[in-house]
Design a protein around this motif. Sequence first.
Motif, PDB file in Angstrom:
ATOM      1  N   ARG A 146      88.472 -27.099  74.791  1.00 19.66           N
ATOM      2  CA  ARG A 146      87.571 -28.242  75.007  1.00 19.66           C
ATOM      3  C   ARG A 146      86.369 -28.171  74.071  1.00 19.66           C
ATOM      4  O   ARG A 146      85.859 -29.196  73.618  1.00 19.66           O
ATOM      5  N   TRP A 172      79.510 -24.013  76.415  1.00 22.15           N
ATOM      6  CA  TRP A 172      80.889 -23.555  76.335  1.00 22.15           C
ATOM      7  C   TRP A 172      80.968 -22.033  76.280  1.00 22.15           C
ATOM      8  O   TRP A 172      81.853 -21.419  76.896  1.00 22.15           O
ATOM      9  N   ARG A 218      87.510 -29.551  70.786  1.00 21.01           N
ATOM     10  CA  ARG A 218      87.620 -31.011  70.831  1.00 21.01           C
ATOM     11  C   ARG A 218      86.252 -31.678  70.771  1.00 21.01           C
ATOM     12  O   ARG A 218      86.130 -32.811  70.303  1.00 21.01           O
ATOM     13  N   SER A 257      91.040 -22.654  78.079  1.00 20.18           N
ATOM     14  CA  SER A 257      90.769 -24.080  78.277  1.00 20.18           C
ATOM     15  C   SER A 257      89.377 -24.439  77.787  1.00 20.18           C
ATOM     16  O   SER A 257      89.183 -25.474  77.139  1.00 20.18           O
TER      17      SER A 257
END
Length: 360
Positions: free
Chosen positions: A207, A185, A210, A203
């Motif tokens: 993510r 990430w 999450r 974004s």
Amino acid sequence: QQAVAAAPVAAGGTGKDGGKDKGRSAPRVTCAPDVVTFTTLIAVCGAARQPDRAFAVLTQMDRYGIAPNARTWASLASAAGASGQHERALSVLELIRERGERPATEVYNVCLAACARARDAEAQEALLAEMRACDIGGTELCARPDVGTYNALIHACEPARDVARAEALLAQMQAEGLRPDAVTWKSLVAVAAAAGDFGAARSAVQRMRRAHHAADVELYTSLIKCAVKAGSATEALRAYDEMLHAGVAPNVVTVHTLVTAAEKSGDPGIMPRVFEAYRKVRSAGKARGNGADGTDADGSSASHGGSRRRGGVIPQGSRETQLAWVFDRLTAAWAELVCTAAADGGEDDAGTVSYTHLRA
């Protein structure tokens, strides 16, 4: 290397007077290098940017009859890649095959990283295709792409600012049943930041959350940089607020980036938040027992002669040096923004508020 050349050394037991014990045989202790010894030597040569010596250690290893393992080969490829010799790093794969062995995934990943530094996308594609072709056979000896493989590939998208390819690699990785880790990430955010694609960067951060990976100061600062590059000081401050809300403390790079946001926006009203970030960084240093912060009691620069630094790169050196540098840049930006606003007939409220923060 001299120590290794002197081994093995045999030593017998000694008595109280330094002589040989009588009446019993002394154990024979042999000090000989092993695969860890040589692998460490190769890694040290790599860190010193001396690939020739790293390959010489491999030759020495052969003379001792010690077989390299996957870590040895990876260290050798890394030594070449770190010195900008990506083709030599790739030659390590051939050396492994010449010994009748299959290169491990770890070695492929290092070679992929070397190709990324050299911006050789064609070589990267060939390596990945080679790994997949081997995997078709279903043998346990195959070097299957893993999370590290895809991390290297995504990281390689940053110099080219290729967000689309980075996202495609992420999707491919997940389709193969591999779960992105924190490095994945961060690399994706770095690619988006390089491209100035704030939507893609945000974004990726969402993510990541999450997926229950904690974001750190490096990631949030990359997000702030992306907002600055996209020309949105509002989003930069929003990202800064999210960082504080997550309990992540800013660092010198964060302050440096926020100064750039204020300069590009031309809005002196942002400066109180920038001073706030600087004070947090300075206070964090004092909390760690580091009382010096590179500034005098009146807020002027200590050891820099009052010089002002515009833009540029944070200098190497101690934390105190970096804090003093960023403070000089911060105050120079504040002064220029306030003077510009005054020249344009604007209010001086922002200058007064910022000066209050400066004195604090």
